[in-house]
Motif scaffolding. Structure first.
Motif, PDB file in Angstrom:
ATOM      1  N   MET A 110       0.830  -1.202   0.000  1.00 32.20           N
ATOM      2  CA  MET A 110       0.000   0.000   0.000  1.00 32.20           C
ATOM      3  C   MET A 110       0.866   1.254   0.000  1.00 32.20           C
ATOM      4  O   MET A 110       0.724   2.147  -0.833  1.00 32.20           O
ATOM      5  N   ARG A 111       1.792   1.273   0.934  1.00 31.19           N
ATOM      6  CA  ARG A 111       2.705   2.396   1.045  1.00 31.19           C
ATOM      7  C   ARG A 111       3.518   2.564  -0.234  1.00 31.19           C
ATOM      8  O   ARG A 111       3.742   3.662  -0.731  1.00 31.19           O
ATOM      9  N   ARG A 112       3.950   1.397  -0.775  1.00 30.61           N
ATOM     10  CA  ARG A 112       4.707   1.380  -2.025  1.00 30.61           C
ATOM     11  C   ARG A 112       3.880   1.959  -3.167  1.00 30.61           C
ATOM     12  O   ARG A 112       4.372   2.750  -3.973  1.00 30.61           O
ATOM     13  N   LEU A 113       2.623   1.559  -3.193  1.00 29.41           N
ATOM     14  CA  LEU A 113       1.727   2.008  -4.244  1.00 29.41           C
ATOM     15  C   LEU A 113       1.589   3.529  -4.201  1.00 29.41           C
ATOM     16  O   LEU A 113       1.657   4.216  -5.216  1.00 29.41           O
ATOM     17  N   VAL A 114       1.424   4.044  -2.978  1.00 26.05           N
ATOM     18  CA  VAL A 114       1.285   5.484  -2.804  1.00 26.05           C
ATOM     19  C   VAL A 114       2.547   6.199  -3.277  1.00 26.05           C
ATOM     20  O   VAL A 114       2.490   7.166  -4.037  1.00 26.05           O
ATOM     21  N   GLU A 115       3.702   5.665  -2.842  1.00 21.81           N
ATOM     22  CA  GLU A 115       4.955   6.351  -3.149  1.00 21.81           C
ATOM     23  C   GLU A 115       5.334   6.240  -4.619  1.00 21.81           C
ATOM     24  O   GLU A 115       5.862   7.167  -5.214  1.00 21.81           O
ATOM     25  N   GLN A 116       5.068   5.070  -5.202  1.00 25.69           N
ATOM     26  CA  GLN A 116       5.551   4.848  -6.565  1.00 25.69           C
ATOM     27  C   GLN A 116       4.589   5.365  -7.623  1.00 25.69           C
ATOM     28  O   GLN A 116       5.010   5.680  -8.722  1.00 25.69           O
ATOM     29  N   PHE A 117       3.308   5.409  -7.273  1.00 27.77           N
ATOM     30  CA  PHE A 117       2.327   5.710  -8.313  1.00 27.77           C
ATOM     31  C   PHE A 117       1.522   6.967  -8.013  1.00 27.77           C
ATOM     32  O   PHE A 117       1.525   7.922  -8.786  1.00 27.77           O
ATOM     33  N   LEU A 118       0.919   6.972  -6.846  1.00 32.13           N
ATOM     34  CA  LEU A 118      -0.001   8.042  -6.511  1.00 32.13           C
ATOM     35  C   LEU A 118       0.693   9.395  -6.406  1.00 32.13           C
ATOM     36  O   LEU A 118       0.241  10.388  -6.983  1.00 32.13           O
ATOM     37  N   LEU A 119       1.806   9.428  -5.683  1.00 28.99           N
ATOM     38  CA  LEU A 119       2.516  10.695  -5.477  1.00 28.99           C
ATOM     39  C   LEU A 119       2.965  11.330  -6.788  1.00 28.99           C
ATOM     40  O   LEU A 119       2.701  12.507  -7.025  1.00 28.99           O
ATOM     41  N   PRO A 120       3.626  10.573  -7.669  1.00 28.55           N
ATOM     42  CA  PRO A 120       4.043  11.174  -8.945  1.00 28.55           C
ATOM     43  C   PRO A 120       2.841  11.683  -9.747  1.00 28.55           C
ATOM     44  O   PRO A 120       2.912  12.764 -10.349  1.00 28.55           O
ATOM     45  N   VAL A 121       1.754  10.922  -9.747  1.00 29.31           N
ATOM     46  CA  VAL A 121       0.574  11.327 -10.517  1.00 29.31           C
ATOM     47  C   VAL A 121      -0.004  12.628  -9.942  1.00 29.31           C
ATOM     48  O   VAL A 121      -0.340  13.555 -10.684  1.00 29.31           O
ATOM     49  N   LEU A 122      -0.047  12.704  -8.609  1.00 25.15           N
ATOM     50  CA  LEU A 122      -0.548  13.915  -7.959  1.00 25.15           C
ATOM     51  C   LEU A 122       0.333  15.119  -8.284  1.00 25.15           C
ATOM     52  O   LEU A 122      -0.172  16.217  -8.576  1.00 25.15           O
ATOM     53  N   THR A 123       1.626  14.923  -8.236  1.00 14.16           N
ATOM     54  CA  THR A 123       2.560  16.005  -8.545  1.00 14.16           C
ATOM     55  C   THR A 123       2.333  16.503  -9.965  1.00 14.16           C
ATOM     56  O   THR A 123       2.280  17.706 -10.236  1.00 14.16           O
ATOM     57  N   LEU A 124       2.189  15.544 -10.872  1.00 14.73           N
ATOM     58  CA  LEU A 124       1.976  15.876 -12.278  1.00 14.73           C
ATOM     59  C   LEU A 124       0.673  16.652 -12.448  1.00 14.73           C
ATOM     60  O   LEU A 124       0.620  17.682 -13.143  1.00 14.73           O
ATOM     61  N   ALA A 125      -0.369  16.174 -11.793  1.00 16.75           N
ATOM     62  CA  ALA A 125      -1.675  16.838 -11.879  1.00 16.75           C
ATOM     63  C   ALA A 125      -1.582  18.260 -11.336  1.00 16.75           C
ATOM     64  O   ALA A 125      -2.119  19.208 -11.943  1.00 16.75           O
ATOM     65  N   ALA A 126      -0.884  18.416 -10.228  1.00 11.46           N
ATOM     66  CA  ALA A 126      -0.716  19.737  -9.632  1.00 11.46           C
ATOM     67  C   ALA A 126       0.012  20.670 -10.589  1.00 11.46           C
ATOM     68  O   ALA A 126      -0.348  21.842 -10.750  1.00 11.46           O
ATOM     69  N   PHE A 127       1.026  20.107 -11.258  1.00 12.16           N
ATOM     70  CA  PHE A 127       1.803  20.900 -12.205  1.00 12.16           C
ATOM     71  C   PHE A 127       0.917  21.389 -13.355  1.00 12.16           C
ATOM     72  O   PHE A 127       0.949  22.571 -13.731  1.00 12.16           O
ATOM     73  N   VAL A 128       0.100  20.474 -13.887  1.00 12.57           N
ATOM     74  CA  VAL A 128      -0.769  20.818 -15.014  1.00 12.57           C
ATOM     75  C   VAL A 128      -1.788  21.881 -14.587  1.00 12.57           C
ATOM     76  O   VAL A 128      -2.021  22.854 -15.311  1.00 12.57           O
ATOM     77  N   LEU A 129      -2.358  21.710 -13.386  1.00 15.09           N
ATOM     78  CA  LEU A 129      -3.341  22.677 -12.882  1.00 15.09           C
ATOM     79  C   LEU A 129      -2.721  24.055 -12.716  1.00 15.09           C
ATOM     80  O   LEU A 129      -3.290  25.065 -13.104  1.00 15.09           O
ATOM     81  N   LEU A 130      -1.517  24.075 -12.145  1.00 15.09           N
ATOM     82  CA  LEU A 130      -0.797  25.329 -11.932  1.00 15.09           C
ATOM     83  C   LEU A 130      -0.540  26.020 -13.267  1.00 15.09           C
ATOM     84  O   LEU A 130      -0.720  27.238 -13.415  1.00 15.09           O
ATOM     85  N   TRP A 131      -0.165  25.217 -14.242  1.00  7.91           N
ATOM     86  CA  TRP A 131       0.112  25.715 -15.590  1.00  7.91           C
ATOM     87  C   TRP A 131      -1.166  26.300 -16.196  1.00  7.91           C
ATOM     88  O   TRP A 131      -1.176  27.420 -16.716  1.00  7.91           O
ATOM     89  N   GLN A 132      -2.245  25.557 -16.087  1.00  6.62           N
ATOM     90  CA  GLN A 132      -3.520  25.994 -16.629  1.00  6.62           C
ATOM     91  C   GLN A 132      -3.946  27.326 -15.981  1.00  6.62           C
ATOM     92  O   GLN A 132      -4.344  28.274 -16.657  1.00  6.62           O
ATOM     93  N   TRP A 133      -3.788  27.381 -14.672  1.00 11.82           N
ATOM     94  CA  TRP A 133      -4.161  28.592 -13.933  1.00 11.82           C
ATOM     95  C   TRP A 133      -3.276  29.769 -14.332  1.00 11.82           C
ATOM     96  O   TRP A 133      -3.739  30.863 -14.585  1.00 11.82           O
ATOM     97  N   GLY A 134      -1.963  29.482 -14.424  1.00  9.20           N
ATOM     98  CA  GLY A 134      -1.004  30.539 -14.771  1.00  9.20           C
ATOM     99  C   GLY A 134      -1.254  31.084 -16.169  1.00  9.20           C
ATOM    100  O   GLY A 134      -1.143  32.288 -16.422  1.00  9.20           O
ATOM    101  N   ALA A 135      -1.631  30.170 -17.085  1.00 12.02           N
ATOM    102  CA  ALA A 135      -1.800  30.555 -18.491  1.00 12.02           C
ATOM    103  C   ALA A 135      -2.967  31.506 -18.693  1.00 12.02           C
ATOM    104  O   ALA A 135      -3.035  32.214 -19.692  1.00 12.02           O
TER     105      ALA A 135
END
Lengths: 252, 266
Positions: A1-26
Motif C-alpha cells: 500500500m505504502r509502495r503504491l502510494v509512493e511509486q504511483f499516486l505521489l508522482p501522478v498527484l505532482t503531475l496533476a498539480a503541475f498541469v493545474l498550476l500551468w492551466q491557472w497561470g496561463a
C-alpha cells in the motif's frame, strides 16, 4: 500500500498539480505568449490529424536510430581497442580530451559545409553526442576488467582471441551498457538541436516551423512530445538493460 | 637416486626483488630452494609480507623470478601453464557464465569437442557435489560453493599441479573446515601435486604433508615441518596438537623477530 502510494499516486498527484498550476497561470497571458495545457493538447490533436506529427516523429526516430547505431558501431570497437592497448590509449587520449568538450552543436557550420543540408548534418550531430559517452565508458570498462579474470584465462591457455571475445568483452559489457544508456540521453537532447539548425523535417524542425508562424501551442506540443518520446526510449533502454543484466548474471 | 630427479617442482635459488612505491629495492623472496615431490601436498604458511603469495605466483608462472629458476617436470616455468592451475581466494569465476559454463572454460580453451567437454565438466561438478547447481550463475552461490566451482573448473582440465592461494580465507569457519575435508578427499582420489598458501596454521597442519613456514624481511623459509600424520586427520588428536604446538612456537618466534625488525627499522 505504502509502495503504491509512493511509486504511483505521489508522482501522478505532482503531475496533476503541475498541469493545474500551468492551466491557472496561463489564464493571465495571451495564448500566443503562454498557451495553456488544453491549448497544447488541441495543438497535438491538430498536428496528429493532419499527419504532420507522425511524419516528423518517424523522421526523427529514424535519424536518431541511424546516428545512434553508427555511434555504437564506431565507438564500441574503438573503445575495446583503446581499452586493451594502453599505449594507443595514452597516445590518443589527449586528442579525445580536447575534442570532447566541444559541443556537438558547434560542429554544425562545418557539418553543413561538409555534408550539405538534409539528414546528414543532424545525423552527424547526434552521432557526436552519442559517440563520446560510449567511447569513454567502453575504454574504462575494458580497463576495469578484474586482473583475476585475465589470470584465469591465461592460466587455462586461452588464446588472445578467446580472451578478448569470451572474457574481456563480456566482462566489460555491463560497463559499456552504462555508456549506451548515457548516450541515449545525450543523443536525444541533441536530436532536437540538430534538426532545429539545418533540417527541413523532424520534431526539431516542427518546433522551429511553429515558431515561424508564432504557433506557441505547437512549439509546446513539440517540446512535450520530445520529452515523452525521450522518456519512452529511456524506459525501453532500462527494460533491455534488465533483460541483459539477468542474462549476464549480474542483476538479481 | 638424487631428489633432483624425482622432484615435481624444484625451486633453485629463486629470488624476487621489486622496487616499492617509495623507490626502495625490496626483496620479496630471497634465494630460496625447495623441492616438491609429485603428488605431494605442501602448505606455505607465514605472516604477511613473508613472500608466500609471491612464491606461489612465481611457481604458477604469473611472475618471473629476478634470479634463479622454477623448474616443473624438468622444464623452466616462465609462463602460466594449463597443466598447473591456480585457485584464487576470490574465485575468479566469470559472472556471465553459469556454473557449468565456468567449468567448461578451461576445456574450451583446450578446444576439447563440445560433447566431450560437457561430459567432463558434469563429471567434475559431480565430484565437487555441485551437479544440482550447474545452471546457476555465480552470484546465486555462497562463497563455499563458488570456491568449489573454481576447484571443479581446475580439475576439469586434469592438471598435475594445483596452486591454491589462500582459497578458503574468505569463508566462514564451518565452510572452511568442510572444504578442507573435501579438498583432501579429492586430492586422495586424483593425487595432484598441491601447493597451498594459507595464513591459518591449523589449516596447514590439517592439510599439508609438509608445512613450509616462511619468515618476512626478506621472504625466506624459516622451517619445514613434516607432518607425519595419516589423512584424514582428527583435528582434536594428541599428535595433531603436538605438531600444532611446534608450528605455533616457531611462528611466534618468526612474528617476534619480524616485530623487532620493524621496530628497528623505524
Amino acid at each position: 500500500m505504502r509502495r503504491l502510494v509512493e511509486q504511483f499516486l505521489l508522482p501522478v498527484l505532482t503531475l496533476a498539480a503541475f498541469v493545474l498550476l500551468w492551466q491557472w497561470g496561463a489564464r493571465h497571458y495571451p495564448p500566443e505568449q503562454f498557451p495553456a495545457p488544453s491549448d497544447v493538447v488541441k495543438a497535438i490533436k491538430e498536428l496528429s490529424d493532419n499527419g504532420v506529427l507522425w511524419t516528423n516523429i518517424g523522421i526523427s526516430l529514424a535519424r536518431f536510430a541511424a546516428a545512434y547505431l553508427l555511434a555504437v558501431l564506431v565507438a564500441i570497437p574503438l573503445g575495446l581497442f583503446l581499452g586493451r592497448f594502453t599505449r594507443c590509449h595514452r597516445a590518443i587520449d589527449p586528442l579525445i580530451q580536447v575534442l570532447r568538450p566541444i559541443s556537438p552543436i558547434a560542429w554544425f557550420p562545418l557539418a553543413v559545409l561538409w555534408f550539405g543540408i538534409g539528414n546528414a548534418p543532424a545525423v552527424f550531430i547526434i552521432f557526436l553526442a552519442a559517440f563520446y559517452p560510449i567511447l569513454l565508458t567502453t575504454v574504462s570498462a575494458v580497463r576495469a576488467v578484474p586482473a583475476v579474470y585475465l589470470k584465469v584465462s591465461s592460466n587455462f591457455g586461452a588464446g588472445p582471441a578467446m580472451t578478448f571475445l569470451r572474457v574481456i568483452v563480456p566482462a566489460a559489457f555491463p560497463g559499456i551498457m552504462v555508456g549506451l544508456h548515457i548516450a541515449v540521453g545525450t543523443a536525444w537532447i541533441h536530436l532536437v538541436a540538430g534538426e532545429m539548425l539545418g533540417a527541413q523535417s523532424g520534431l526539431g524542425f516542427m518546433i522551429i516551423d511553429a515558431r515561424n508562424f508564432l504557433r506557441t501551442d505547437q512549439i509546446m506540443a513539440g517540446m512535450l512530445l520530445v520529452g515523452l518520446l525521450g522518456l519512452a526510449i529511456y524506459k525501453g533502454m532500462k527494460l533491455l538493460e534488465g533483460v541483459i543484466g539477468r542474462r549476464w548474471g549480474v542483476a538479481g | 637416486m638424487s631428489s633432483e630427479t624425482t622432484a615435481k617442482i624444484r625451486l633453485r635459488e629463486v629470488e624476487k626483488r621489486f622496487v616499492s612505491a617509495r623507490g626502495e629495492d625490496q626483496i620479496a623472496v630471497a634465494r630460496l630452494d625447495l623441492d616438491i615431490r609429485a603428488g605431494e601436498f605442501v602448505c606455505l604458511v607465514g605472516p604477511s609480507g613473508c613472500g608466500k603469495t609471491t612464491l606461489i605466483n612465481l611457481m604458477a608462472g604469473f611472475e618471473k623470478p629476478t634470479t634463479g629458476e622454477v623448474i616443473i617436470d624438468g622444464k623452466v616455468a616462465t609462463a602460466p601453464d594449463p597443466d598447473h592451475i591456480m585457485i584464487f581466494q576470490d574465485y575468479g569465476l566469470y559472472p556471465w557464465r553459469t556454473v557449468l559454463g565456468n567449468v567448461l572454460f578451461g576445456l574450451q580453451a583446450r578446444k576439447v569437442p563440445a560433447a566431450e567437454a560437457r561430459e567432463k565438466a558434469l563429471a567434475t561438478l559431480e565430484l565437487v557435489g555441485l551437479s544440482h547447481a550447474k545452471d546457476k550463475h555465480p552470484h546465486e552461490l555462497s562463497g563455499g560453493m563458488k570456491q568449489r566451482v573454481s576447484i571443479a573448473r581446475a580439475l576439469a582440465v586434469e592438471p598435475s599441479v594445483l596452486f591454491m592461494d589462500e582459497p578458503f580465507a574468505a569463508l566462514d569457519a564451518f565452510t572452511r573446515l568442510h572444504l578442507q575435508d573435501e579438498l583432501l578427499r579429492i586430492w586422495n582420489e586424483k593425487k595432484p601435486t598441491v601447493v597451498f598458501v594459507t595464513h591459518d596454521l591449523d589449516e596447514a597442519i590439517t592439510l599439508g604433508e609438509r608445512v613450509v613456514l616462511m619468515a618476512p624481511r626478506p621472504g625466506r623459509i624459516q622451517r619445514i615441518l613434516d607432518v607425519k600424520l595419516a589423512h584424514p586427520r582428527e583435528r582434536t588428536d594428541h599428535d595433531f596438537a603436538v605438531f600444532r604446538k611446534q608450528l605455533f612456537e616457531e611462528f611466534h618466534l618468526v612474528h617476534r623477530q619480524a616485530a623487532e625488525a620493524a621496530e628497528y627499522a623505524i
